[in-house]
Design a protein around this motif. Structure first.
Motif, PDB file in Angstrom:
ATOM      1  N   TRP A   2      22.450  57.402  21.529  1.00 22.06           N
ATOM      2  CA  TRP A   2      23.855  57.056  20.832  1.00 22.06           C
ATOM      3  C   TRP A   2      24.008  56.950  19.278  1.00 22.06           C
ATOM      4  CZ3 TRP A   2      23.162  53.455  25.402  1.00 22.06           C
ATOM      5  CH2 TRP A   2      23.663  54.076  26.602  1.00 22.06           C
ATOM      6  N   LYS A  43      25.990  57.137  17.236  1.00 24.70           N
ATOM      7  CA  LYS A  43      27.141  56.589  16.366  1.00 24.70           C
ATOM      8  C   LYS A  43      26.396  55.107  15.871  1.00 24.70           C
ATOM      9  CE  LYS A  43      30.704  59.412  18.472  1.00 24.70           C
ATOM     10  NZ  LYS A  43      31.784  59.446  19.067  1.00 24.70           N
ATOM     11  N   LYS A  44      25.945  54.608  17.045  1.00 20.07           N
ATOM     12  CA  LYS A  44      25.347  53.201  16.618  1.00 20.07           C
ATOM     13  C   LYS A  44      24.350  53.042  15.336  1.00 20.07           C
ATOM     14  CE  LYS A  44      24.129  50.539  20.084  1.00 20.07           C
ATOM     15  NZ  LYS A  44      23.588  50.435  21.455  1.00 20.07           N
ATOM     16  N   GLY A  79      27.472  61.642  10.309  1.00 16.68           N
ATOM     17  CA  GLY A  79      28.115  62.050  11.854  1.00 16.68           C
ATOM     18  C   GLY A  79      28.186  63.464  12.048  1.00 16.68           C
ATOM     19  N   ASP A 136      28.558  57.518  12.691  1.00 18.64           N
ATOM     20  CA  ASP A 136      29.531  57.940  13.124  1.00 18.64           C
ATOM     21  C   ASP A 136      30.612  58.902  11.998  1.00 18.64           C
ATOM     22  OD1 ASP A 136      31.929  58.424  14.745  1.00 18.64           O
ATOM     23  OD2 ASP A 136      32.647  56.297  15.045  1.00 18.64           O
TER      24      ASP A 136
END
Lengths: 680, 516
Positions: A155, A157-158, B363, B434
């Motif tokens: 994951w 994005k974390k 990201g 992100d």
């Protein structure tokens, strides 16, 4: 056949990984899971053939890899009893984890990538366990490290997941530094990196000395300790353990497969694979024992205070790996491998069970917000119960009735006691850790499944409830205030659901392992005669006398793990069932101890101070102070100043930078030309 | 003449030379196509060269030899290659078409001249590796600076003038000293032929001075600490293709110099000064890795990492054994591909956002997944993950130097930890996290052209990692002859295994110990 077992998952990983969105979720999942089940189905007959005593070790050559001088590392697949044991552990757990992930990762948008990583990991792990030379072992070693890095950071994005992934890779690299130095040393001493050849030559080198880092040491001690540093990194032993708890940032199936059942046991596997080498150095054996025993105790103490369900199990893993190491350290390699096998089943079960709980509780991982889940998710509860009974070693002493951990942990403790010396110390620490193991395992069970629901305090549950009621996301931060609204039964109106069958079937299958694997393989792995017979078809050094002695330890020694287990259970029951105010009073009374344990002995803080921050500080110093402040200042820039000062005179001659270069070229050519026409 | 019946090496020099001249007189688009055609033709010839290179036992050391004497006074047009040169020529001809492809769209200013500079550069690079006359070598070696200087100075970034000047200044001192040493050597030995000079035994006292003079030039080229500071600036200012060729091939000239000149011509001096090489290399690994860790500029980070990797090359070269030398060569080849690819990775996102600042990204895995996969592969290769090219080299090189000194091996092996730290930290900040910045969101994934440039690199990196035998085997005999040449001067290792049972100290015959 072994080629299909090993390369099938690689092929599946490539198809699923490169195909990714082009082939879609379902084909990617079918291919990877199918390849793993195929590997699993093919692995069991190999294991059973060794168990039956009919099979001989053999090596399948694939092709040449690195050749340089006398150095020759090939791609080879070795199959012997040790490999076969690892094959079933790896492929079985991996296949079940693949299946489980169908349910657990169902809502994830990136499923092909996830399954590709899982299969890639399995391939690397299989390369590791089939290695016949140290370099291929290292290939698998680094390959699982890569897969671990990718899956912890799945994951991406974390920020916390990314940080954990880097930490895992870099801390493992510290261990790899030792491993690589060990390989260099082995090649220097033995002139080969072929494992069977090394093990054969090792006894002749016992007692010799070698110059290393300016000192003179016993050759075998230096080699074994260097290799052991590698094992410590991969198996998260004391000092190099810091990455493992953080690795829980990865999806839970990953924790079950990589950070419980397989990859972290690679260090134990390596010590067992090279056991005749370690046997030549008493010092190295002592170090392995002490490190193992210390880790076993240290990690268990931290496990008692963690509140995140996965972190409890992570420290538990760290502690159980300590058991395996001190078993190896006292020479009971069979017992170490036996615990590795049973642990793989029950620890994977506990992690997958925890995953099922987390799934049911809408991604809440804090056990303080669980409670009373017994009735809501009964299958998860009963399978985790099997895992807990297995890890705490429940069984009837002096009989052969018990759960998996009863057989394997007791075998380790008895051999440690029988070995004497450092083994005695390891025995006492091990028994105390068994008490702690029992305490934190039951604490986990009581907090999660018994008592009244405490779900309303959980942010995750509140979000779930609000989303379900169509409230939207306007009240993110109001969790504390909203905690007491409504229902009054602590549930906040939330209804946990049992996981689907794709998740429950792996749990049930692993429960069978947790219940029965101890009984089923006890004699083959640690029985003095059967063990000697089974392990003869491998490189594992099986000490029949030690195992014989382990069977004849005093009765109190055999009883002590059971007593420790009951004491741990009793304390947990008193503290979390009977007098639920005890934990709070205890932490208030002994807040220093509690803080010390809660903050994991402050190891992370210490490392941050002595390694991480100085690295950045020195980096900036070398950059600004070294390169720019010294080298450039007195080098080219200094020269420039000097040239500028002296260059005013010749400015007329020099119109630009290009020209100056051409001028020097001209001088150079002129010199060459002068020389060319010069008489000799 | 040679096994092919035509002067293939001269042809490989002539094609890009002709292309370079043609590029000066045609339109931008034609120049691009001419450059691509010329570099592809050279790649094809390179493949022929590799395929027909005789690797059998007893094959001549020098193959494809050409000799044209008396062309320029005492210079002769003497070309010829051994396995070591072959591999470096292959690296050059493989990277060149990729460089042209990289510049296809990003260079819009004075395209004809740009392509001409690159083609000229190819001529000089192949010339360096193929030259068998010491002065021919010198001309190629030094003239290589001119096109690079122009590429940085004309098509470079904002600070290009400072960078190109620094680049020039550093190289100047070394090359002057090297020229003087060459003059002395050829007078002493009475020949300018490199193969003959390689077998000449110079007076050990003189060797020390000669060695130092050559060292001055090669150390700058490598670059070794502390004469490395030109490299980060040059890389930062150079256009992407310039960085690729600088890191990919130009840095390898220093290593080639050590292996072709310093070691076989001055074995005693090489042994005598090995400590100096080790000291600088150990410092370089730790120092430049830590500096790389704190960089905010992607290109600078990769440039500093190059210095650390080149230090692994130098320790391998001065290990005086087969593993060390072959490892050093493999690191050079692997680093040439990987750092070139990493500079392309930087260039690709630079073309989209026009900044090299790491924190401006983040990201990219979300909107550029293909890019993320390739960047990951090259990152892992740079870290030296087994299965990629760099692992083979680093393993052999460090294994070689361990046989000489466990201290050097230990310090240099810390590079695997620090390398992982700075590369993963870079990857995390650029690709993970992100996707929040609007301009980053708008970045499209790799174009077919970019994929076509990156995938061949990726495949070769994996090929070298999984089956390095293809690359090691042509060099094996040549490396062995250098090891044999330096045998007498080989330093005594620090291991000195002593068997207790026999109550005597014996050496490990294979590994350079001395009996007592």
């Amino acid at each position: 056949m072994i080629s299909i077992i090993v390369f099938g998952p690689l092929l599946a990983a490539i198809i699923a990984g490169l195909g990714n969105r082009a082939i879609g979720n379902v084909p990617a999942k079918v291919i990877t899971t199918g390849a793993l089940f195929l590997s699993c189905v093919l692995s069991w007959p190999i294991f059973l053939s060794f168990l039956g005593g009919g099979a001989e070790p053999h090596v399948e050559q694939v092709f040449t890899w690195i050749r340089s001088g006398t150095f020759d590392a090939g791609w080879e697949l070795r199959v012997d009893a040790l490999t076969a044991t690892m094959l079933v552990v790896v492929t079985t757990v991996s296949a079940l984890v693949h299946l489980y992930s169908w349910g657990y990762m169902d809502e994830d948008p990136d499923q092909p990538r996830f399954f590709a990583y899982l299969s890639l990991f399995t391939f690397a792990m299989l390369m590791l366990v089939t290695a016949n030379n140290l370099i291929q072992l290292f290939f698998g070693w680094e390959g699982v490290g890569l897969a671990s890095y990718l899956l912890i950071g799945f994951w991406f994005k974390k920020p916390s997941a990314n940080a954990a992934a880097i930490k895992a890779f870099v801390v493992n690299r510290v261990g790899d530094l030792g491993f690589m130095m060990g390989i260099f040393g082995v090649y220097l001493v033995f002139d080969t990196i072929d494992i069977p050849t090394i093990l054969e030559a090792a006894p002749a080198m016992a007692g010799s000395t070698i110059g290393f880092l300016g000192g003179r040491f016993e050759t075998m001690t230096v080699l074994c300790l260097l290799l052991f540093i590698g094992a410590m990194g991969k198996s998260a032993q004391l000092g190099l353990h810091t990455w493992l708890p953080d690795a829980m940032e990865g999806p839970t199936p990953v924790s079950a497969l990589i950070h419980a059942a397989t990859m972290v046991t690679a260090g134990v596997f390596m010590v067992c694979r090279l056991s005749p080498l370690f046997e030549t150095s008493a010092v190295a054996m002592a170090v392995v024992t002490i490190v193992g025993a210390a880790t076993c105790f240290f990690a268990a103490t931290i496990g008692t205070c963690q509140t995140d369900i996965k972190r409890v199990i992570a420290y538990s893993t760290c502690s159980q790996l300590g058991y395996m190491f001190f078993a190896a350290g006292v020479g009971a390699y069979g017992a170490a491998m036996f615990h590795l096998l049973t642990h793989a089943f029950f620890k994977a079960l506990l992690f997958l069970g925890a995953g099922s709980v987390i799934h049911a509780m809408h991604h809440e991982q804090d056990m303080r917000y669980y409670g009373g889940l017994r009735k809501q998710i009964p299958i998860t509860f009963w399978t985790m119960m099997a895992g807990t009974l297995a890890i705490t070693g429940v069984g009837i002493p002096f009989t052969e009735i018990g759960f998996a951990g009863f057989f394997s942990k007791d075998a380790i403790l008895e051999s440690a006691y029988a070995a004497g010396g450092n083994g005695t110390m390891a025995f006492y620490l091990g028994v105390f850790a068994a008490l702690l193991t029992s305490f934190y395992s039951w604490r986990l069970m009581f907090l999660t499944f018994w008592g009244k629901p405490r779900w309303e305090q959980s942010e995750h549950i509140q979000h779930a409830v609000h989303d379900a009621h169509g409230h939207g996301h306007d009240d993110h931060h109001a969790h504390a205030a909203h905690g007491h609204e409504g229902h009054g039964d602590g549930t906040a109106g939330y209804h946990p659901h049992e996981s689907g069958w794709v998740m429950l079937i792996p749990l049930i299958a692993l429960s069978i392992g947790a219940v029965a694997s101890g009984y089923a393989f006890y004699h083959s792995f640690v029985g003095p005669e059967e063990g000697a017979h089974f392990w003869a078809a491998s490189t594992l050094f099986f000490n029949e006398h030690l195992m014989e002695a382990a069977h004849h330890v005093p009765a109190w020694v055999k009883l002590s793990p059971a007593i420790a287990m009951l004491l741990g259970l009793g304390i947990a029951w008193m503290a979390y069932m009977r007098h639920t105010d005890w934990p709070a009073r205890f932490t208030a009374q002994f807040y220093l101890l509690y803080d010390f344990l809660l903050n994991k002995w402050y190891v992370d803080e210490l490392y941050d101070r002595i390694f991480v921050r100085p690295a950045f500080w020195f980096g900036r110093l070398f950059w600004k102070g070294g390169d720019e402040g010294t080298i450039d200042r007195f080098g080219p820039d200094g020269a420039a100043v000097a040239v500028n000062a002296g260059g005013r005179v010749t400015r007329a001659l020099q119109s630009g930078y290009l020209y100056s270069y051409a001028l020097v070229m001209l001088i150079g050519l002129a010199a060459a030309a002068t020389w060319a026409i010069m008489p000799k | 003449m040679n096994q092919l019946g035509f002067p293939i090496l001269t042809l490989m020099l002539a094609i890009p030379m002709a292309g370079a001249i043609a590029c000066l007189f045609v339109s931008a688009q034609s120049a691009r196509w001419i450059a691509l055609a010329a570099t592809l033709a050279d790649l094809l010839l390179g493949i022929v060269l590799w395929a027909t290179f005789d690797q059998s036992v007893g094959a001549p050391v020098w193959q494809f030899q050409e000799l044209q004497e008396g062309l320029f006074g005492r210079f002769s047009w003497a070309l010829g290659i051994d396995g070591i040169a072959l591999m470096l020529i292959m690296l050059t001809v493989f990277l060149m078409p990729i460089c042209i492809g990289v510049s296809w769209e990003s260079i819009q200013k004075r395209v004809g001249e740009y392509m001409a500079a690159f083609l000229f550069m190819e001529v000089l690079m192949i010339g360096v590796f193929a030259a068998q006359d010491i002065f021919l070598f010198y001309v190629f070696f030094e003239a290589g600076l001119i096109p690079m200087y122009l590429i940085i100075g004309i098509w470079g970034g904002a600070d290009r003038v400072y960078a190109s000047y620094k680049f020039f200044l550093y190289t100047l001192l070394g090359s002057v000293l090297m020229l003087i040493a060459m003059l002395w050597m050829t007078r002493d030995a009475g020949t300018t032929s490199i193969p003959v000079l390689m077998a000449t035994d110079f007076d050990p006292a003189a060797q020390n001075w000669l060695w130092l003079a050559f060292f001055a030039s090669f150390a700058v080229k490598m670059p070794m600490w502390p004469v490395h500071t030109w490299l980060p600036d040059a890389h930062v200012q150079a256009p992407t293709a310039g960085s690729v060729i600088l890191a990919g091939v130009l840095l390898k000239m220093g290593g080639y110099g050590f292996i072709r000149f310093s070691l076989p011509m001055f074995p005693e001096a090489s042994s005598h000064f090995a400590w100096l090489i080790f000291a600088f290399s150990m410092i370089a690994v730790v120092y430049t890795s830590l500096v790389a860790l704190v960089q905010n500029d992607m290109k600078k980070l990769i440039a500093y990492s190059s210095v650390a990797h080149m230090a692994i090359v130098t320790v391998g070269l001065f290990a005086f054994n087969q593993q060390g030398l072959e490892g050093a060569m493999m690191v050079m080849l692997g680093h040439g591909l990987v750092s070139g690819a990493l500079f392309m990775c930087v260039g690709i996102i630079y073309d989209r956002l026009h900044t090299r600042e790491i924190d401006r990204y983040g990201g990219l895995a979300i909107n550029m997944p293909r890019y993320a996969v390739l960047f990951l592969l090259f990152t892992m290769a740079s870290i030296g993950l087994p299965g990629t090219s760099n692992f083979v080299g680093e393993l052999l090189s460090l294994m070689g130097v361990y046989q000489v000194s466990s201290w050097v091996a230990l310090i240099c092996t810390t590079g695997i930890i620090l390398g992982a730290a700075y590369m993963l930290y870079l990857y995390r900040r650029v690709v993970f996290g992100d996707l929040v910045k609007d301009d980053v969101k708008a970045m499209p994934d790799l174009s077919p052209r970019e994929i076509a440039l990156m995938v061949p690199l990726a495949l070769v990196v994996l090929w070298m990692g999984v089956y390095p035998e293809s690359f090691l085997s042509p060099m094996r005999a040549n490396v062995a002859s250098i090891v044999a040449r330096t045998e007498a001067a080989r330093p005594i290792g620090d291991a000195q295994i002593a068997l207790s049972q026999q109550q005597k100290t014996v050496s490990h015959a294979e590994h350079g110990g001395e009996s007592h």
